[in-house]
Design an enzyme around this catalytic site. Structure first.
Site, PDB file in Angstrom:
ATOM      1  N   TYR A 156       0.764  -1.192  -0.080  1.00 21.34           N
ATOM      2  CA  TYR A 156      -0.068   0.184   0.054  1.00 21.34           C
ATOM      3  C   TYR A 156       0.746   1.338  -0.021  1.00 21.34           C
ATOM      4  CZ  TYR A 156      -4.404   2.550   0.599  1.00 21.34           C
ATOM      5  OH  TYR A 156      -5.617   3.279   0.158  1.00 21.34           O
ATOM      6  N   LYS A 163      -3.330   8.419   2.838  1.00 23.34           N
ATOM      7  CA  LYS A 163      -4.544   8.110   3.507  1.00 23.34           C
ATOM      8  C   LYS A 163      -4.348   8.815   4.877  1.00 23.34           C
ATOM      9  CE  LYS A 163      -7.219   6.091   0.736  1.00 23.34           C
ATOM     10  NZ  LYS A 163      -8.215   6.848  -0.345  1.00 23.34           N
TER      11      LYS A 163
HETATM   12  P1  NAD Z   1     -12.382   3.288  -8.495  1.00 25.20           P
HETATM   13  O1  NAD Z   1     -11.026   3.060  -9.404  1.00 25.20           O
HETATM   14  O2  NAD Z   1     -13.475   2.767  -8.892  1.00 25.20           O
HETATM   15  O3  NAD Z   1     -12.231   4.811  -7.854  1.00 25.20           O
HETATM   16  C1  NAD Z   1     -11.360   5.724  -7.779  1.00 25.20           C
HETATM   17  C2  NAD Z   1     -11.676   7.038  -8.476  1.00 25.20           C
HETATM   18  O4  NAD Z   1     -10.783   7.617  -8.483  1.00 25.20           O
HETATM   19  C3  NAD Z   1     -12.219   6.798 -10.165  1.00 25.20           C
HETATM   20  O5  NAD Z   1     -13.424   6.974 -10.310  1.00 25.20           O
HETATM   21  C4  NAD Z   1     -11.099   7.700 -10.531  1.00 25.20           C
HETATM   22  O6  NAD Z   1     -11.418   8.357 -11.709  1.00 25.20           O
HETATM   23  C5  NAD Z   1     -10.781   8.545  -9.654  1.00 25.20           C
HETATM   24  N1  NAD Z   1      -9.618   9.571  -9.669  1.00 25.20           N
HETATM   25  C6  NAD Z   1      -8.361   9.279  -9.849  1.00 25.20           C
HETATM   26  N2  NAD Z   1      -7.648  10.365  -9.973  1.00 25.20           N
HETATM   27  C7  NAD Z   1      -8.495  11.478 -10.263  1.00 25.20           C
HETATM   28  C8  NAD Z   1      -8.279  12.884 -10.596  1.00 25.20           C
HETATM   29  N3  NAD Z   1      -7.238  13.242 -10.744  1.00 25.20           N
HETATM   30  N4  NAD Z   1      -9.396  13.650 -10.773  1.00 25.20           N
HETATM   31  C9  NAD Z   1     -10.759  12.975 -10.490  1.00 25.20           C
HETATM   32  N5  NAD Z   1     -10.981  11.684 -10.254  1.00 25.20           N
HETATM   33  C10 NAD Z   1      -9.777  10.816  -9.872  1.00 25.20           C
HETATM   34  O7  NAD Z   1     -11.939   2.544  -7.152  1.00 25.20           O
HETATM   35  P2  NAD Z   1     -12.773   2.339  -5.793  1.00 25.20           P
HETATM   36  O8  NAD Z   1     -12.180   1.303  -5.153  1.00 25.20           O
HETATM   37  O9  NAD Z   1     -14.270   2.590  -5.731  1.00 25.20           O
HETATM   38  O10 NAD Z   1     -11.831   3.726  -4.935  1.00 25.20           O
HETATM   39  C11 NAD Z   1     -12.531   4.892  -4.223  1.00 25.20           C
HETATM   40  C12 NAD Z   1     -11.975   5.309  -3.273  1.00 25.20           C
HETATM   41  O11 NAD Z   1     -12.219   4.319  -2.069  1.00 25.20           O
HETATM   42  C13 NAD Z   1     -10.629   5.619  -3.213  1.00 25.20           C
HETATM   43  O12 NAD Z   1     -10.355   6.630  -2.068  1.00 25.20           O
HETATM   44  C14 NAD Z   1     -10.069   4.290  -2.475  1.00 25.20           C
HETATM   45  O13 NAD Z   1      -8.687   4.722  -1.962  1.00 25.20           O
HETATM   46  C15 NAD Z   1     -10.977   3.943  -1.395  1.00 25.20           C
HETATM   47  N6  NAD Z   1     -10.820   2.598  -0.872  1.00 25.20           N
HETATM   48  C16 NAD Z   1     -11.002   1.447  -1.790  1.00 25.20           C
HETATM   49  C17 NAD Z   1     -10.746   0.182  -1.093  1.00 25.20           C
HETATM   50  C18 NAD Z   1     -10.896  -0.849  -2.030  1.00 25.20           C
HETATM   51  O14 NAD Z   1     -10.487  -1.896  -1.561  1.00 25.20           O
HETATM   52  N7  NAD Z   1     -11.356  -0.818  -3.246  1.00 25.20           N
HETATM   53  C19 NAD Z   1     -10.839   0.273   0.341  1.00 25.20           C
HETATM   54  C20 NAD Z   1     -10.928   1.242   1.007  1.00 25.20           C
HETATM   55  C21 NAD Z   1     -10.863   2.604   0.295  1.00 25.20           C
HETATM   56  C1  IMJ Z   2      -4.045  -1.018  -3.176  1.00 21.70           C
HETATM   57  C2  IMJ Z   2      -2.531  -1.285  -3.144  1.00 21.70           C
HETATM   58  C3  IMJ Z   2      -2.015  -2.167  -2.485  1.00 21.70           C
HETATM   59  C4  IMJ Z   2      -2.630  -2.951  -1.564  1.00 21.70           C
HETATM   60  C5  IMJ Z   2      -3.959  -2.596  -1.520  1.00 21.70           C
HETATM   61  C6  IMJ Z   2      -4.555  -1.648  -2.215  1.00 21.70           C
HETATM   62  N1  IMJ Z   2      -4.759  -3.129  -0.586  1.00 21.70           N
HETATM   63  C7  IMJ Z   2      -6.037  -2.327  -0.872  1.00 21.70           C
HETATM   64  C8  IMJ Z   2      -5.952  -1.636  -2.020  1.00 21.70           C
HETATM   65  C9  IMJ Z   2      -4.586  -3.948   0.490  1.00 21.70           C
HETATM   66  C10 IMJ Z   2      -7.199  -2.840   0.035  1.00 21.70           C
HETATM   67  C11 IMJ Z   2      -7.108  -0.804  -2.550  1.00 21.70           C
HETATM   68  N2  IMJ Z   2      -7.061   0.528  -2.033  1.00 21.70           N
HETATM   69  C12 IMJ Z   2      -7.709   0.787  -0.681  1.00 21.70           C
HETATM   70  C13 IMJ Z   2      -6.616   1.641  -2.577  1.00 21.70           C
HETATM   71  O1  IMJ Z   2      -6.891   2.752  -1.906  1.00 21.70           O
HETATM   72  C14 IMJ Z   2      -6.246   1.674  -4.064  1.00 21.70           C
HETATM   73  C15 IMJ Z   2      -5.623   2.765  -4.448  1.00 21.70           C
HETATM   74  C16 IMJ Z   2      -5.126   2.856  -5.807  1.00 21.70           C
HETATM   75  C17 IMJ Z   2      -4.968   1.825  -6.625  1.00 21.70           C
HETATM   76  C18 IMJ Z   2      -4.275   1.975  -7.861  1.00 21.70           C
HETATM   77  C19 IMJ Z   2      -4.144   0.917  -8.761  1.00 21.70           C
HETATM   78  C20 IMJ Z   2      -3.886   1.269 -10.401  1.00 21.70           C
HETATM   79  C21 IMJ Z   2      -2.952   2.614 -10.326  1.00 21.70           C
HETATM   80  N3  IMJ Z   2      -2.921   3.414  -9.279  1.00 21.70           N
HETATM   81  C22 IMJ Z   2      -3.421   3.207  -8.298  1.00 21.70           C
HETATM   82  N4  IMJ Z   2      -3.676   4.283  -6.822  1.00 21.70           N
HETATM   83  C23 IMJ Z   2      -4.308   4.237  -6.144  1.00 21.70           C
HETATM   84  O2  IMJ Z   2      -2.335   2.736 -11.443  1.00 21.70           O
END
Ligand code: NAD
Ligand code: IMJ
Length: 259
Positions: A156, A163
């Site tokens: 991460y 974060k």
């Molecule tokens: P997602 O890829 O669907 O959403 C990420 C969004 O960020 C996308 O819509 C992308 O267009 C947007 N984004 C990135 N750069 C941008 C920019 N410069 N301007 C505007 N938008 C931008 O994935 P998700 O999992 O739905 O992620 C949404 C949030 O949830 C993120 O903050 C992520 O860190 C958080 N999150 C995700 C998880 C997981 O496991 N998927 C867990 C906890 C928190």
């Molecule tokens: C992302 C990376 C490594 C470990 C991770 C994650 N774990 C989880 C996530 C354990 C749950 C997903 N997460 C919480 C995120 O916030 C992801 C952010 C993200 C993911 C990508 C993938 C594609 C890319 N850039 C990214 N930047 C942020 O090119």
């Protein structure tokens, strides 16, 4: 049954596709009678997000790359011109360079560090400041975080640092915006298979591990995150600000894992 977001307008930033956590939040807001507005990141996403917007009855679907001050400004102008006032803003946005999520954290470049913090943390500050004038009756600002903010999660890396900054931004914004009755909170969600999890090394193992070890013995459903978002956006959340709420099947309470 009365609906929790009746008469409320919710602007949601961060829908990319139907798996996005932001889209689950949009669906829950619609279900609760809220008026939903969406933004998308650049032309490449426009068509997809417009189609998803139609499914949740979005009255506006607008462009906004949060790294560009002028696009945040244009968003505000478009909302003002349409006479929109907001009750809730959902920030569901994060980005880091892919290589920074696989190689050792200590090798993070200055540029990669800056990019991750700009998109994933500073953007909450920029968006909150720009949109606060559209919340004359107070409101609720919500962002999405992850456990990697407060604990070391393999790979991460710089996103964990971003974060941590995001969660600190939530506290500082909550303090300043409280006088305007604007609440600012984060939901720390458990791992969910979205586009932002695609290609992350061993992500299936992360999901299996959580399902085995979390108190609820399963992974997090995006609809559960969305229902907590509805709570925070609604009158029911009126006493909660500056907080990080874990919606993670209880995983974060565990000390010793696998015992
Ligand atoms: P997602 O890829 O669907 O959403 C990420 C969004 O960020 C996308 O819509 C992308 O267009 C947007 N984004 C990135 N750069 C941008 C920019 N410069 N301007 C505007 N938008 C931008 O994935 P998700 O999992 O739905 O992620 C949404 C949030 O949830 C993120 O903050 C992520 O860190 C958080 N999150 C995700 C998880 C997981 O496991 N998927 C867990 C906890 C928190
Ligand atoms: C992302 C990376 C490594 C470990 C991770 C994650 N774990 C989880 C996530 C354990 C749950 C997903 N997460 C919480 C995120 O916030 C992801 C952010 C993200 C993911 C990508 C993938 C594609 C890319 N850039 C990214 N930047 C942020 O090119």
């Amino acid at each position: 049954m009365s609906q929790l977001l009746e008469g409320k307008t919710v602007l949601i930033l961060g829908v990319a596709n139907k798996w996005s956590i932001a889209y689950a939040i949009a669906e829950a807001c619609k279900r609760e009678g809220g008026k939903v507005l969406l933004t998308y990141q650049g032309e490449r996403q426009q068509r997809t997000v417009e189609d998803l917007g139609a499914d949740v009855g979005a009255s506006m679907v607008l462009n906004c790359d949060v790294t560009r001050d002028e696009e945040i400004g244009t968003l505000v102008e478009q909302l003002k011109a349409a006479g929109v006032t907001l009750d809730c803003v959902v920030h569901s946005i994060a980005f880091a360079n892919r290589e920074d999520l696989s190689r050792p954290f200590q090798q993070t470049s200055r540029a990669g560090f800056g990019l991750a913090l700009d998109v994933s943390a500073y953007s909450l500050v920029a968006v909150s400041n720009a949109l606060a004038p559209l919340m004359p009756n107070g409101g609720s600002i919500l962002t999405l975080s992850y456990l990697g903010a407060v604990r070391v999660v393999p790979n991460y890396n710089v996103m964990g640092v971003a974060k941590a900054a995001l969660e600190a931004c939530v506290r500082y914004l909550a303090n300043e915006m409280g006088a305007a009755n604007i609440r600012v909170n984060a939901i720390s969600a458990g791992p969910i298979k979205t586009a932002s999890a695609r290609g992350i090394k061993d992500f299936s193992k992360v999901l299996d591990g959580v399902a085995a070890l979390a108190p609820l013995k399963r992974v997090t459903d995006p609809a559960e995150v969305a229902d907590t978002a509805v709570f925070l956006a609604s009158h029911l959340g009126r006493g909660v600000t500056g907080n990080v709420l874990y919606v993670d099947a209880g995983f974060q309470v565990m000390g010793l894992l696998g015992a």
